[in-house]
Write a protein that holds these residues in place. Structure first.
Motif, PDB file in Angstrom:
ATOM      1  N   ILE A  67     -70.769  65.904 -12.572  1.00  0.00           N
ATOM      2  CA  ILE A  67     -69.680  64.984 -12.272  1.00  0.00           C
ATOM      3  C   ILE A  67     -70.134  64.124 -11.095  1.00  0.00           C
ATOM      4  CG2 ILE A  67     -68.466  66.626 -10.756  1.00  0.00           C
ATOM      5  CD1 ILE A  67     -65.824  65.311 -11.861  1.00  0.00           C
ATOM      6  N   GLY A  81     -68.007  61.561 -15.695  1.00  0.00           N
ATOM      7  CA  GLY A  81     -67.852  62.976 -16.003  1.00  0.00           C
ATOM      8  C   GLY A  81     -66.441  63.475 -15.771  1.00  0.00           C
ATOM      9  N   ILE A  99     -69.296  65.919 -17.444  1.00  0.00           N
ATOM     10  CA  ILE A  99     -70.031  65.891 -18.709  1.00  0.00           C
ATOM     11  C   ILE A  99     -71.127  66.943 -18.691  1.00  0.00           C
ATOM     12  CG2 ILE A  99     -69.617  63.437 -19.198  1.00  0.00           C
ATOM     13  CD1 ILE A  99     -72.434  62.851 -18.125  1.00  0.00           C
TER      14      ILE A  99
END
Length: 130
Positions: free
Chosen positions: A105, A95, A97
């Motif tokens: 993350i 991430g 994301i």
């Protein structure tokens, strides 16, 4: 039996001082108690215990163990949390994301324990899970 939730999480660490710097200075945990080989932290209402084992060695991903645990962060605070991780050169494993109805993350603490910041709820994740 009626379980009301997780009471606390105990994390094995190899260097208590180094881990305290990470959890307090970077993640913002509050120190509640410091013993010789353990500390108790409050992280947004979640009780964490760090327990020092000086000769501990990290387990590889092939062992049965807890994969990771996630802390809730608000959608508004998420960008600042990501910036803090990057600023402190924290090892980011995935991430940031959009995933499962929220922003996510994943990162590791100094001993390689995997942690996550997540903005969604269980019910948002179940609506979006594929």
């Amino acid at each position: 039996m009626e379980v009301r939730g997780i009471n606390h999480v105990t994390i094995r660490v190899s260097n208590l001082r180094r881990s305290l710097e990470f959890y307090i200075d970077i993640l913002g945990a509050k120190l509640v108690h410091k013993g010789n080989t353990d500390v108790y932290l409050d992280m947004g209402g979640t009780w964490l215990c760090l327990l020092e084992f000086k000769n501990a060695k990290p387990m590889d991903k092939e062992h049965i163990c807890i994969d990771h645990f996630a802390f809730t962060v608000t959608e508004d605070h998420f960008p600042d949390a990501v910036k803090e991780l990057i600023k402190h050169k924290v090892n980011i494993t995935r991430g940031p994301i959009e995933r499962g109805g929220g922003k996510s993350i994943n990162f590791t603490d100094p001993d390689g324990n995997e942690l996550e910041f997540f903005t969604g709820t269980l019910y948002q994740r179940m609506k979006n899970w594929k």
